[in-house]
Design a protein around this motif. Structure first.
Motif, PDB file in Angstrom:
ATOM      1  N   SER A 168       0.563  -1.253   0.072  1.00 28.39           N
ATOM      2  CA  SER A 168      -0.331  -0.205  -0.007  1.00 28.39           C
ATOM      3  C   SER A 168       0.785   1.236  -0.043  1.00 28.39           C
ATOM      4  N   ASN A 169       2.232   1.086   0.357  1.00 26.29           N
ATOM      5  CA  ASN A 169       3.247   2.185   0.603  1.00 26.29           C
ATOM      6  C   ASN A 169       3.884   2.407  -0.848  1.00 26.29           C
ATOM      7  N   PHE A 170       3.674   1.390  -1.746  1.00 27.25           N
ATOM      8  CA  PHE A 170       4.617   1.492  -2.765  1.00 27.25           C
ATOM      9  C   PHE A 170       4.780   2.752  -3.538  1.00 27.25           C
ATOM     10  N   ASP A 171       5.820   3.322  -3.861  1.00 30.28           N
ATOM     11  CA  ASP A 171       6.041   4.465  -4.384  1.00 30.28           C
ATOM     12  C   ASP A 171       7.045   4.710  -5.565  1.00 30.28           C
ATOM     13  N   ASN A 172       6.716   3.504  -6.376  1.00 34.52           N
ATOM     14  CA  ASN A 172       7.675   3.559  -7.555  1.00 34.52           C
ATOM     15  C   ASN A 172       9.176   3.565  -7.366  1.00 34.52           C
ATOM     16  N   SER A 173       9.550   3.216  -6.165  1.00 30.00           N
ATOM     17  CA  SER A 173      11.002   3.291  -5.978  1.00 30.00           C
ATOM     18  C   SER A 173      11.558   1.769  -5.245  1.00 30.00           C
ATOM     19  N   TRP A 174      12.730   1.551  -5.266  1.00 30.17           N
ATOM     20  CA  TRP A 174      13.171   0.183  -4.618  1.00 30.17           C
ATOM     21  C   TRP A 174      13.175   0.540  -3.274  1.00 30.17           C
ATOM     22  N   THR A 175      13.412  -0.587  -2.374  1.00 26.98           N
ATOM     23  CA  THR A 175      13.791  -0.461  -1.214  1.00 26.98           C
ATOM     24  C   THR A 175      15.055  -0.079  -0.780  1.00 26.98           C
ATOM     25  N   GLU A 176      15.143   0.469   0.225  1.00 32.28           N
ATOM     26  CA  GLU A 176      16.533   0.991   0.806  1.00 32.28           C
ATOM     27  C   GLU A 176      17.621   0.019   0.922  1.00 32.28           C
ATOM     28  N   ARG A 177      18.865   0.356   1.406  1.00 33.56           N
ATOM     29  CA  ARG A 177      19.962  -0.652   1.370  1.00 33.56           C
ATOM     30  C   ARG A 177      20.267  -1.178   2.533  1.00 33.56           C
ATOM     31  N   ALA A 178      21.058  -2.070   2.459  1.00 31.88           N
ATOM     32  CA  ALA A 178      21.565  -2.909   3.502  1.00 31.88           C
ATOM     33  C   ALA A 178      23.088  -2.453   3.811  1.00 31.88           C
ATOM     34  N   PHE A 179      23.304  -2.640   5.112  1.00 30.23           N
ATOM     35  CA  PHE A 179      24.682  -2.300   5.585  1.00 30.23           C
ATOM     36  C   PHE A 179      25.345  -3.570   6.203  1.00 30.23           C
ATOM     37  N   ILE A 180      26.469  -3.421   6.208  1.00 31.40           N
ATOM     38  CA  ILE A 180      27.241  -4.230   7.000  1.00 31.40           C
ATOM     39  C   ILE A 180      28.327  -3.674   8.033  1.00 31.40           C
ATOM     40  N   GLY A 181      27.986  -4.251   9.163  1.00 33.66           N
ATOM     41  CA  GLY A 181      29.010  -3.649  10.263  1.00 33.66           C
ATOM     42  C   GLY A 181      29.807  -4.687  10.890  1.00 33.66           C
ATOM     43  N   MET A 182      30.506  -4.415  11.967  1.00 27.12           N
ATOM     44  CA  MET A 182      31.322  -5.330  12.391  1.00 27.12           C
ATOM     45  C   MET A 182      31.751  -4.968  13.897  1.00 27.12           C
ATOM     46  N   CYS A 183      31.675  -6.152  14.594  1.00 26.56           N
ATOM     47  CA  CYS A 183      32.059  -5.916  16.181  1.00 26.56           C
ATOM     48  C   CYS A 183      32.828  -6.961  16.723  1.00 26.56           C
TER      49      CYS A 183
ATOM     50  N   CYS B 181      28.116  -0.899   2.288  1.00 34.73           N
ATOM     51  CA  CYS B 181      26.687  -1.044   2.303  1.00 34.73           C
ATOM     52  C   CYS B 181      26.211  -1.329   0.777  1.00 34.73           C
ATOM     53  N   SER B 182      25.017  -1.731   0.534  1.00 31.48           N
ATOM     54  CA  SER B 182      24.536  -1.964  -0.718  1.00 31.48           C
ATOM     55  C   SER B 182      24.887  -0.718  -1.703  1.00 31.48           C
ATOM     56  N   SER B 183      25.211  -0.835  -3.097  1.00 28.67           N
ATOM     57  CA  SER B 183      25.775   0.016  -3.663  1.00 28.67           C
ATOM     58  C   SER B 183      25.280  -0.289  -5.210  1.00 28.67           C
ATOM     59  N   SER B 184      25.189   0.990  -5.849  1.00 29.60           N
ATOM     60  CA  SER B 184      24.604   0.824  -7.471  1.00 29.60           C
ATOM     61  C   SER B 184      25.364   1.437  -8.457  1.00 29.60           C
ATOM     62  N   ASP B 185      25.154   0.776  -9.513  1.00 29.36           N
ATOM     63  CA  ASP B 185      25.883   1.298 -10.872  1.00 29.36           C
ATOM     64  C   ASP B 185      24.796   2.179 -11.477  1.00 29.36           C
ATOM     65  N   LEU B 186      23.810   2.475 -11.123  1.00 27.86           N
ATOM     66  CA  LEU B 186      22.558   3.364 -11.784  1.00 27.86           C
ATOM     67  C   LEU B 186      22.437   4.796 -11.419  1.00 27.86           C
TER      68      LEU B 186
ATOM     69  N   SER C  54      14.086  -6.165 -11.730  1.00 26.38           N
ATOM     70  CA  SER C  54      15.475  -5.632 -12.547  1.00 26.38           C
ATOM     71  C   SER C  54      16.543  -5.290 -11.244  1.00 26.38           C
ATOM     72  N   GLY C  55      16.139  -4.472 -10.372  1.00 23.75           N
ATOM     73  CA  GLY C  55      17.139  -4.440  -9.375  1.00 23.75           C
ATOM     74  C   GLY C  55      17.818  -2.978  -9.566  1.00 23.75           C
ATOM     75  N   TYR C  56      17.826  -2.196  -8.499  1.00 25.06           N
ATOM     76  CA  TYR C  56      18.551  -0.898  -8.479  1.00 25.06           C
ATOM     77  C   TYR C  56      20.096  -1.160  -7.952  1.00 25.06           C
ATOM     78  N   PHE C  57      20.335  -1.996  -6.911  1.00 22.05           N
ATOM     79  CA  PHE C  57      21.767  -2.315  -6.539  1.00 22.05           C
ATOM     80  C   PHE C  57      22.264  -3.134  -7.036  1.00 22.05           C
ATOM     81  N   TYR C  58      23.704  -3.075  -7.430  1.00 21.40           N
ATOM     82  CA  TYR C  58      24.392  -3.869  -7.984  1.00 21.40           C
ATOM     83  C   TYR C  58      25.185  -5.090  -7.000  1.00 21.40           C
ATOM     84  N   TYR C  59      25.372  -4.416  -6.000  1.00 22.18           N
ATOM     85  CA  TYR C  59      25.901  -5.273  -4.553  1.00 22.18           C
ATOM     86  C   TYR C  59      24.613  -5.131  -3.687  1.00 22.18           C
ATOM     87  N   ASN C  60      24.197  -6.341  -3.119  1.00 18.81           N
ATOM     88  CA  ASN C  60      23.439  -6.184  -2.203  1.00 18.81           C
ATOM     89  C   ASN C  60      24.339  -6.545  -0.915  1.00 18.81           C
ATOM     90  N   ALA C  61      24.432  -5.685   0.271  1.00 17.04           N
ATOM     91  CA  ALA C  61      25.368  -5.832   1.285  1.00 17.04           C
ATOM     92  C   ALA C  61      24.873  -6.752   2.436  1.00 17.04           C
TER      93      ALA C  61
END
Length: 558
Positions: A187-202, A220-225, A238-245
């Protein structure tokens, strides 16, 4: 957002009781000769139920043992094997009790619950997200409106400044739309992809006490577009992100360099070099977008593999890497996690690749599905069998040459009359055998997981050729999407012929524990027959042939 976790549903637990097994209960050679094992040898055969829903509540967590395991990673530290995984539990019982909870064990059979590194998302995640959004010209998302997911950590023992610590890389996924920042719902779809993932370390020097020091952002997730994050519809993959983190794995190479590999679906797996001391990227990452693949990968990591070249939604994920005898072995999961999940492996002499499968297919260039099959949905007789067996960790037993595979296994839907059985996630620990690629390549060894779960069966002496004679349950473990491979009867006759599932001749090399079935060499070991009632020791085998496009699994039944 990767489809892997869009299907994570509530999860369940199992009755974990253990029964002692004495000499009189054991058939050391699976019903063949009886060499009279040491009468003082006793060990515990696990007797916990595969459906653990009766003890699924949080208050029973000390009875869970290997219940509620998803995307595990294992490292040895101070006398224990520590295992951590994705936030997932039957009935969501673990929600609200911290993230990346774990278990520990001294024997890889009996596991006790341990706490994870933190209860709330580290503040750097929201800060990093909104800093990126600001640079993209987007409004910040209020921290209370950010939808977090906690996925797939990897843990390794490393030496930092002369002190050994556990280092964990973890994934935190943001499930809000990029354009408006709204939570991801149809219901919230706004014609965009969902946000990125992050990788952290501890890091921790006291994992038993759940004391961890968070070190913050890694990638973090990164795009070539560029900034074109538009999505035409919910059916657009089709995917916005090239790498999914997400799904990090981590290795210290023989030359002392440290590498992080990650990726899920989207375009494939990224290799990122990190500093040995800080655990952070060696090179400056810059903004997580670029206008070309080459510009992006020069900063965010070299792509070392993809299932399908050119696809931004190729069905592989969960890389796991080890180094052995001159090769980097890269394990990965294929397909969706609920039923079809299965494990493949490729290898390379160089960390950057190219990675090849057993047939010579180039995984780095995305030249088709790779073999061998390491695990796949299966079903022995007298059982419901298992599905969703992938996203593995591979680790070596301390002070031995033995390697192990660990992942979750799910029960099929409605198993045992439980409508939610596919949400059961039992941790599976399996020994790995290293099997020849063909009868003409005895030293070209590839890793395959054994068909039965590890139970710590003692060494009862030589497995003889006579002990192999009899009836087996044979599984031709081949790729059938979302289907279990079933068992058929195989008889190995004393005259060296076989009938049933396979015909022709068989032979056995006792010194190598290698059984040749026609033109396929399989490795023979003792394990527990988990489907028998009561459970008992038997013989099992696993192996492949480079042109088979399948794996042979077997268990002696008579």
């Amino acid at each position: 957002m990767t489809r892997k976790y869009l299907s994570i549903i509530a999860i369940s637990l199992t009755t974990l009781i253990f029964a002692s097994c004495s000499k009189d209960d054991i058939e050391p050679n699976g019903g063949g000769e009886d060499p009279d094992p040491d009468p003082d040898t006793e060990f515990t055969i696990p007797s916990y139920a595969d459906d653990y829903s009766s003890i699924a509540s949080w208050s029973n967590r000390n009875q869970w043992n290997l219940a509620n395991v998803h995307d595990p990673s294992v490292a040895y530290y101070n006398g224990y094997y520590y295992m951590y995984g994705t936030d997932a539990s039957y009935g969501n019982e673990a929600m609200g009790h911290g993230h990346f909870q774990g278990k520990r064990s001294t024997d890889l059979v009996n596991w006790e619950w341990v706490g994870g590194p933190f209860y709330d998302a580290p503040t750097w995640v929201a800060d990093s997200l909104n800093s990126i959004r600001s640079r993209m010209g987007l409004d910040a998302i209020a921290e209370e409106n950010i939808s977090y997911g906690y996925w797939a950590p990897v843990v390794r023992r490393v030496n930092v400044g002369g002190q050994e610590v556990l280092r964990m890389y973890y994934s935190i996924v943001i499930d809000n739309y990029i354009k408006t920042g709204a939570v991801n719902t149809s219901s919230n779809f706004d014609n965009s992809w969902t946000e990125r993932a992050f990788i952290g370390m501890c890091e921790s020097s006291d994992p038993a006490g759940a004391v961890w020091e968070d070190k913050g952002f890694v990638t973090c997730s990164s795009s070539d577009l560029g900034l074109d994050y538009s999505r035409s519809s919910l059916s657009d993959w089709s995917g916005y992100f090239y790498y999914n983190a997400i799904d990090p794995t981590y290795i210290v190479a023989p030359d002392g360099n440290h590498y992080l590999i990650h990726g899920s679906w989207h375009s494939g797996f990224a290799l990122l070099q990190v500093d040995a001391t800080t655990g952070k990227p060696v090179n400056e990452l810059g903004n997580p977008w670029a206008n070309s693949v080459s510009e992006l990968t020069s900063r965010y990591g070299v792509r070392i593999g993809t299932r399908t070249n050119g696809s931004r939604w190729q069905g592989s994920e969960a890389p796991e890497i080890i180094y052995k005898d001159g090769y980097y072995y890269l394990f990965m999961a294929y397909d969706g996690l609920d039923v079809p999940y299965n494990t493949r492996v490729v290898r390379s002499e160089n960390i950057e690749g190219p990675y090849y499968d057993i047939t010579g297919r180039n995984f780095t260039n995305g030249n088709g599905d790779c073999y061998p099959i390491v695990t796949h949905p299966y079903k022995f007789n007298l059982s419901n069998g298992w599905v969703g067996i992938a996203h593995c960790c591979i680790f070596q037993e301390e002070d031995t040459d033995d390697w192990f595979y660990m992942s979750q296994g799910r029960l099929p839907a409605n198993a045992g009359g439980n409508a939610y059985a596919n949400a059961i996630m039992m941790g599976h620990v399996r020994r790995i055998v290293w099997c020849p690629a063909s009868v003409n390549e005895p030293d070209n060894l590839w890793p395959i997981a054994l068909p039965e779960r590890y139970a710590g069966v003692p060494d009862y002496g030589t497995i003889t050729q006579d002990s192999l004679v009899g009836t087996w349950e044979h599984i031709n473990l081949s790729y059938k999407y979302a289907q279990q491979d079933g068992a058929t009867s195989l008889t190995l006759k004393a005259d060296g012929t076989m009938s049933g599932a396979l015909t022709g001749n068989w032979s056995y090399d006792e010194s190598k524990k290698q059984l040749t079935l026609g033109n396929v060499i399989v490795c023979v070991e003792r394990e527990v027959d988990w489907e028998a009632s009561p459970r008992r020791v038997t013989l099992v085998y696993a192996g492949t042939e480079k042109n088979l496009n399948a794996t042979y699994w077997g268990k002696k039944s008579k």
